[in-house]
Design a protein around this motif. Structure first.
Motif, PDB file in Angstrom:
ATOM      1  N   ILE A  42       0.834  -1.200   0.000  1.00  0.00           N
ATOM      2  CA  ILE A  42       0.000   0.000   0.000  1.00  0.00           C
ATOM      3  C   ILE A  42       0.869   1.249   0.000  1.00  0.00           C
ATOM      4  CG2 ILE A  42      -1.712   1.315   1.312  1.00  0.00           C
ATOM      5  CD1 ILE A  42      -2.829  -1.317   2.333  1.00  0.00           C
ATOM      6  N   LEU A  43       1.825   1.315   0.902  1.00  0.00           N
ATOM      7  CA  LEU A  43       2.693   2.487   0.996  1.00  0.00           C
ATOM      8  C   LEU A  43       3.595   2.618  -0.228  1.00  0.00           C
ATOM      9  CD1 LEU A  43       3.687   2.329   4.779  1.00  0.00           C
ATOM     10  CD2 LEU A  43       1.850   3.640   3.682  1.00  0.00           C
ATOM     11  N   PHE A  44       4.032   1.490  -0.778  1.00  0.00           N
ATOM     12  CA  PHE A  44       4.866   1.506  -1.970  1.00  0.00           C
ATOM     13  C   PHE A  44       4.119   2.149  -3.147  1.00  0.00           C
ATOM     14  CE2 PHE A  44       5.997  -0.587  -5.980  1.00  0.00           C
ATOM     15  CZ  PHE A  44       7.341  -0.255  -6.075  1.00  0.00           C
ATOM     16  N   LEU A  45       2.884   1.719  -3.375  1.00  0.00           N
ATOM     17  CA  LEU A  45       2.099   2.264  -4.480  1.00  0.00           C
ATOM     18  C   LEU A  45       1.787   3.743  -4.276  1.00  0.00           C
ATOM     19  CD1 LEU A  45      -0.345  -0.724  -5.071  1.00  0.00           C
ATOM     20  CD2 LEU A  45       1.364   0.123  -6.691  1.00  0.00           C
ATOM     21  N   GLU A  46       1.502   4.139  -3.058  1.00  0.00           N
ATOM     22  CA  GLU A  46       1.182   5.537  -2.792  1.00  0.00           C
ATOM     23  C   GLU A  46       2.421   6.431  -2.899  1.00  0.00           C
ATOM     24  OE1 GLU A  46      -0.760   5.701   0.976  1.00  0.00           O
ATOM     25  OE2 GLU A  46      -2.664   4.879   0.210  1.00  0.00           O
ATOM     26  N   LYS A  47       3.535   5.927  -2.411  1.00  0.00           N
ATOM     27  CA  LYS A  47       4.753   6.735  -2.392  1.00  0.00           C
ATOM     28  C   LYS A  47       5.315   6.966  -3.792  1.00  0.00           C
ATOM     29  CE  LYS A  47       9.491   6.714  -0.586  1.00  0.00           C
ATOM     30  NZ  LYS A  47      10.461   6.014   0.311  1.00  0.00           N
ATOM     31  N   HIS A  48       5.368   5.913  -4.605  1.00  0.00           N
ATOM     32  CA  HIS A  48       6.066   6.010  -5.889  1.00  0.00           C
ATOM     33  C   HIS A  48       5.146   6.337  -7.062  1.00  0.00           C
ATOM     34  CE1 HIS A  48      10.052   4.749  -4.550  1.00  0.00           C
ATOM     35  NE2 HIS A  48       9.441   3.877  -3.751  1.00  0.00           N
ATOM     36  N   PHE A  49       3.899   5.956  -6.985  1.00  0.00           N
ATOM     37  CA  PHE A  49       3.028   6.103  -8.156  1.00  0.00           C
ATOM     38  C   PHE A  49       1.739   6.856  -7.857  1.00  0.00           C
ATOM     39  CE2 PHE A  49       5.230   1.900  -8.533  1.00  0.00           C
ATOM     40  CZ  PHE A  49       6.196   2.335  -9.442  1.00  0.00           C
ATOM     41  N   ASP A  50       1.631   7.410  -6.655  1.00  0.00           N
ATOM     42  CA  ASP A  50       0.451   8.171  -6.273  1.00  0.00           C
ATOM     43  C   ASP A  50      -0.830   7.376  -6.499  1.00  0.00           C
ATOM     44  OD1 ASP A  50      -0.725  10.413  -5.156  1.00  0.00           O
ATOM     45  OD2 ASP A  50      -1.095  11.359  -7.096  1.00  0.00           O
ATOM     46  N   VAL A  51      -0.762   6.072  -6.250  1.00  0.00           N
ATOM     47  CA  VAL A  51      -1.920   5.189  -6.378  1.00  0.00           C
ATOM     48  C   VAL A  51      -2.505   4.996  -4.984  1.00  0.00           C
ATOM     49  CG1 VAL A  51      -2.723   2.873  -6.965  1.00  0.00           C
ATOM     50  CG2 VAL A  51      -1.003   4.002  -8.392  1.00  0.00           C
ATOM     51  N   ARG A  52      -3.724   5.440  -4.799  1.00  0.00           N
ATOM     52  CA  ARG A  52      -4.364   5.299  -3.487  1.00  0.00           C
ATOM     53  C   ARG A  52      -5.221   4.039  -3.472  1.00  0.00           C
ATOM     54  NH1 ARG A  52      -5.281   7.756   1.112  1.00  0.00           N
ATOM     55  NH2 ARG A  52      -7.285   7.516   2.177  1.00  0.00           N
ATOM     56  N   ILE A  53      -4.955   3.194  -2.473  1.00  0.00           N
ATOM     57  CA  ILE A  53      -5.721   1.952  -2.326  1.00  0.00           C
ATOM     58  C   ILE A  53      -7.030   2.264  -1.606  1.00  0.00           C
ATOM     59  CG2 ILE A  53      -5.759  -0.333  -1.274  1.00  0.00           C
ATOM     60  CD1 ILE A  53      -3.933  -0.068  -3.700  1.00  0.00           C
ATOM     61  N   ARG A  54      -8.145   1.935  -2.255  1.00  0.00           N
ATOM     62  CA  ARG A  54      -9.475   2.208  -1.701  1.00  0.00           C
ATOM     63  C   ARG A  54      -9.886   1.166  -0.675  1.00  0.00           C
ATOM     64  NH1 ARG A  54     -14.379   1.883  -5.832  1.00  0.00           N
ATOM     65  NH2 ARG A  54     -13.688  -0.299  -5.796  1.00  0.00           N
ATOM     66  N   GLY A  55      -9.540  -0.079  -0.921  1.00  0.00           N
ATOM     67  CA  GLY A  55      -9.957  -1.143  -0.015  1.00  0.00           C
ATOM     68  C   GLY A  55      -9.629  -2.493  -0.618  1.00  0.00           C
ATOM     69  N   THR A  56     -10.281  -3.524  -0.104  1.00  0.00           N
ATOM     70  CA  THR A  56     -10.040  -4.877  -0.590  1.00  0.00           C
ATOM     71  C   THR A  56     -11.183  -5.340  -1.467  1.00  0.00           C
ATOM     72  OG1 THR A  56     -11.072  -5.855   1.365  1.00  0.00           O
ATOM     73  CG2 THR A  56      -8.706  -5.490   1.457  1.00  0.00           C
ATOM     74  N   LYS A  57     -10.822  -5.937  -2.585  1.00  0.00           N
ATOM     75  CA  LYS A  57     -11.823  -6.561  -3.439  1.00  0.00           C
ATOM     76  C   LYS A  57     -12.350  -7.828  -2.786  1.00  0.00           C
ATOM     77  CE  LYS A  57     -12.327  -8.602  -8.067  1.00  0.00           C
ATOM     78  NZ  LYS A  57     -13.481  -7.800  -8.474  1.00  0.00           N
ATOM     79  N   SER A  58     -11.452  -8.535  -2.082  1.00  0.00           N
ATOM     80  CA  SER A  58     -11.836  -9.732  -1.345  1.00  0.00           C
ATOM     81  C   SER A  58     -10.779 -10.032  -0.301  1.00  0.00           C
ATOM     82  CB  SER A  58     -11.995 -10.937  -2.285  1.00  0.00           C
ATOM     83  OG  SER A  58     -10.750 -11.259  -2.890  1.00  0.00           O
TER      84      SER A  58
END
Length: 274
Positions: A197-213
């Protein structure tokens, strides 16, 4: 009066009923009911006493001293049953027993599974702070199973990140994350953050909304897992898998945990539907 002097015939033994139907298999619950010991207390079942005491210990915020005489009352079980339950809990690593210090419960971390949070703040608002210690990372290309789970198309690739999950330097388990990277993101990727989660937000500005499952199961420690987390081979472990989605609903990471079942328990809330 004369009738009272006559000898009485002995009662004839009753013969068991005979059925022409072949005897079928006995149901497991029938065998259990026939062979269970007559209890000297109302809940004198080792299985029920074990589950009840284990769940109580796991829901307690602190370590507890356990006294056999008190447990016989609180569990409504015999002393022999309580003693056997404590021995099994000690074998499972949930209590410690010492001639001088008595029996004391080990602290168990309870994690909430209905709130998404980075691993370092597992549990959302009631966060349990953990740390990750990186073990390995690799660009894998795009393995078919991961491609299918993350619904990837085109030239997307997968970054595998493997870490130990720790709390206060105590190893709780192993985390493996498969992170989806677009062709642009996969160029010159720098892995300096082991949490997906932190990797995606830090490097690619991708915010994780939640879990699909989220899937929870059980497994046993193999030789490598046992060595990494400090348990015996074959020890029970909890398996948790999350499919993480971004704000557009696109799956971006598949995270798989193997966690020590003697140190971790999960908690959620159930609401009756209308």
């Amino acid at each position: 009066m004369a009738d009272d002097l006559l000898p009485r015939q002995a009662a004839q033994p009753r013969l068991p009923a005979v059925s022409n139907h072949p005897a079928g298999p006995v149901r497991p619950e029938t065998v259990y009911q026939r062979h269970r010991q007559t209890p000297d207390r109302l809940n004198n079942s080792m299985r029920r006493a074990y589950d009840l005491l284990r769940s109580s210990l796991q829901s307690s915020p602190e370590s507890l001293y356990l006294v056999e005489s008190e447990l016989t009352e609180s569990l409504s079980a015999s002393r022999n049953t309580v003693r056997a339950v404590l021995q099994l809990l000690a074998k499972d690593g949930l209590v410690t027993r010492s001639p001088k210090r008595g029996t004391r419960s080990a602290h168990v971390t309870t994690l909430r599974i209905n709130q998404i949070a980075p691993v370092e703040a597992f549990g959302g608002e009631s966060a349990v702070h953990t740390q990750l210690r990186a073990l390995d990372y690799q660009i894998l290309g795009c393995p078919g199973l991961v491609r299918e789970r993350l619904q990837l198309v085109g030239d997307w690739t997968v970054l595998m990140m493997e870490s130990l999950v720790l709390r206060h330097e105590l190893v709780l388990g192993i985390l493996v994350s498969y992170v989806a990277l677009s062709p642009e993101q996969s160029r010159d990727v720098v892995v300096d953050e082991p949490d997906a989660i932190l990797f995606l937000e830090k490097h690619f500005d991708v915010r994780i909304r939640g879990t699909k499952s989220t899937t929870i199961g059980a497994t046993a420690a193999d030789e490598q897992s046992a060595r990494l987390v400090g348990v015996e081979v074959g020890a029970p472990m909890l398996f948790l898998e999350d499919v993480l989605e971004d704000e557009q609903g696109q799956p971006r990471a598949l995270s798989q945990f193997r966690l020590r079942s003697d140190l971790i328990a999960f908690q959620t809330h159930a609401v009756r539907s209308a």
